[in-house]
Scaffold this motif. Sequence first.
Motif, short mmCIF file in Angstrom:
data_model
loop_
_atom_site.label_atom_id
_atom_site.label_comp_id
_atom_site.label_asym_id
_atom_site.label_seq_id
_atom_site.Cartn_x
_atom_site.Cartn_y
_atom_site.Cartn_z
N SER A 118 120.25 64.93 39.37
CA SER A 118 120.54 66.05 38.86
C SER A 118 121.91 66.26 38.13
N ASP A 119 122.75 65.38 38.11
CA ASP A 119 123.90 65.46 37.43
C ASP A 119 123.94 64.96 35.90
N TYR A 120 122.82 64.27 35.60
CA TYR A 120 122.78 63.51 34.28
C TYR A 120 121.50 63.91 33.81
N ALA A 121 121.89 63.74 32.30
CA ALA A 121 120.83 64.03 31.16
C ALA A 121 119.93 62.55 31.26
N MET A 122 118.93 62.65 30.99
CA MET A 122 117.98 61.46 30.95
C MET A 122 117.21 61.42 29.73
N SER A 123 116.75 60.19 29.26
CA SER A 123 116.08 59.92 28.21
C SER A 123 115.06 58.80 28.15
N TRP A 124 114.18 58.78 27.17
CA TRP A 124 113.03 57.81 27.32
C TRP A 124 113.55 57.10 25.64
N VAL A 125 113.34 55.76 25.64
CA VAL A 125 113.78 54.84 24.54
C VAL A 125 112.75 53.85 24.55
N ARG A 126 112.07 53.62 23.40
CA ARG A 126 111.00 52.76 23.24
C ARG A 126 111.29 51.64 22.25
#
Lengths: 108, 121
Positions: free
Chosen positions: B30-38
């Motif tokens: 919960s402390d970190y932003a997350m992304s999806w990369v393709r």
Amino acid sequence: EIVLTQSPGTLSLSPGERATLSCRASQSVSSSYLAWYLQKPGQAPRLLMYGASSRATGIPDRFSGSGSGTDFTLTISRLEPEDFAVYYCQQYVNSPYTFGQGTKLEIK
Amino acid sequence: EVQLVESGGGLVQPGGSLRLSCTASGFTFSDYAMSWVRQAPGKGLEWVSGIRGSGAGTYYADSVKGRFTISRGNSKNTLFLQMNSLRAEDTAVYYCAKAGSGWYQWYVDLWGRGTLVTVSS
């Protein structure tokens, strides 16, 4: 959207030589919010540099990053065999956090 | 061990839907932003979507806006990507990606191994 253009597309060098990779942004990347990654075939990318010039954990000091505004450079001082791969830059100042198209560093 | 493990990829017909999941371990999710990369076959990296640690802010590439939805379940350390109205050009390996420390640090310091999504009839 910020467009990143990497050059050259392919760089052919020998182990022990110096490599200079360029990343140019279509608009200023403020606070040097630029990162570099390395990707080998069949593997996920790996973070090399962030903040334009800060090395990620475990990255050897032969890798260095520089630049500001719209022009950034990744330099590898003395190429090792494991450095031959594809390199990407990414800006993270504005969403979408775009990548460059990549520079392939190949053995000459 | 600090890691990200994606699941949910597969073959889907054009116009169909798919939901990707990513399970995180070894850090306070919960402390970190997350992304999806393709990454399309033989092509470069494309940032797809990102979400703040709290889930309050979400961001999308123009190519997927209105079709994809990113979300997260912090109680189960899981990131999701709901993909609707899929097109052939969505065919790619989708990587789950952890952002660096700090509010503006959207670079990726941890990558999953990726899950392949193929859109084809």
